[in-house]
Design an enzyme around this catalytic site. Structure first.
Site, short mmCIF file in Angstrom:
data_model
loop_
_atom_site.label_atom_id
_atom_site.label_comp_id
_atom_site.label_asym_id
_atom_site.label_seq_id
_atom_site.Cartn_x
_atom_site.Cartn_y
_atom_site.Cartn_z
NE ARG A 27 25.88 -65.01 -18.24
CZ ARG A 27 26.24 -64.09 -17.34
NH1 ARG A 27 27.52 -63.78 -17.17
NH2 ARG A 27 25.33 -63.51 -16.57
CE LYS B 294 40.48 -65.30 -13.54
NZ LYS B 294 40.98 -63.99 -13.97
CB SER B 295 35.75 -64.67 -17.54
OG SER B 295 35.96 -64.68 -16.15
CB THR C 139 30.55 -66.49 -7.05
OG1 THR C 139 31.68 -65.95 -7.71
CG2 THR C 139 30.34 -67.95 -7.43
CB SER D 136 44.72 -64.19 -17.42
OG SER D 136 43.63 -64.94 -16.90
CG HIS E 193 31.71 -60.54 -16.63
ND1 HIS E 193 32.55 -61.25 -17.43
CD2 HIS E 193 32.47 -59.91 -15.71
CE1 HIS E 193 33.80 -61.05 -17.02
NE2 HIS E 193 33.78 -60.24 -15.99
NE ARG E 194 22.90 -60.16 -15.27
CZ ARG E 194 22.98 -59.37 -14.19
NH1 ARG E 194 22.79 -58.08 -14.28
NH2 ARG E 194 23.24 -59.89 -13.01
#
Length: 182
Positions: free
Chosen positions: A56, A17-18, A37, A15, A52-53
């Site tokens: 950032r 959100k991250s 997590t 969606s 994801h890493r």
């Protein structure tokens, strides 16, 4: 800091959100802590973690915390400008791998909500909304759905702002929109 610096970002899978939570956190100071997590249990999940890493910047400190979120927030929040936790539903999966004792898990949820509420700096948490679908056919899936709902409620109550993401569009649902027009 205001209570709106405690933010829960909810939404369904993919969606946005991250990405939205990361964007919010990037504007909240220079000392940022990302609490991951996810415990990757296969190659596909490891590829997601790696992607994801890469999203950032190297200005982030990344911690991999599978269960002890309340303790981590309590220990790290005083020195961090912002802590971003992604995500609570994976955290619940980790808890369920340890125990299916609802009382123990509810205590973890309550401890998390209290840690968020009392953290001296900003905390952003990401969670999936899993309760909008059908009732699962098996006991474990129903327990997971219920725990996710209880977690989202407890954390939303501890946060000054709750954002629902739909199709990449963030919609603030707390505090509620107040129309000031006559």
């Amino acid at each position: 800091m205001t209570d709106t610096d405690k933010i829960l970002v909810l939404g369904g899978c993919r969606s946005g959100k991250s990405s939205h939570a990361l964007q919010l956190a990037e504007g909240m100071g220079n000392h940022r802590v990302f609490v991951a997590t996810c415990v990757p249990r296969d190659d596909e999940m490891q590829a997601r973690v790696d992607r994801h890493r890469r999203e950032r910047s190297d200005t982030w400190t990344t911690l991999e915390v599978s269960v002890n979120l309340a303790e981590t927030i309590g220990a790290r929040s005083p020195a961090a400008d912002v802590i971003l936790v992604d995500c609570l539903t994976l955290w619940l999966s980790n808890l369920l791998m340890q125990t299916q004792d609802t009382r123990q898990i509810r205590q973890h949820i309550n401890d998390l909500a209290q840690a968020v509420k009392t953290a001296p700096h900003a905390v952003i948490l990401v969670s999936n909304e899993v309760g909008a679908g059908i009732v699962p056919e098996n006991r474990l899936a129903r327990l997971y759905r219920d725990l996710a709902g209880w977690t989202n409620q407890a954390v939303a109550a501890a946060c000054g702002r709750v954002v629902w993401t739909v199709a990449g569009i963030p919609v603030t649902i707390k505090p509620p929109f107040q129309n000031t027009a006559p």
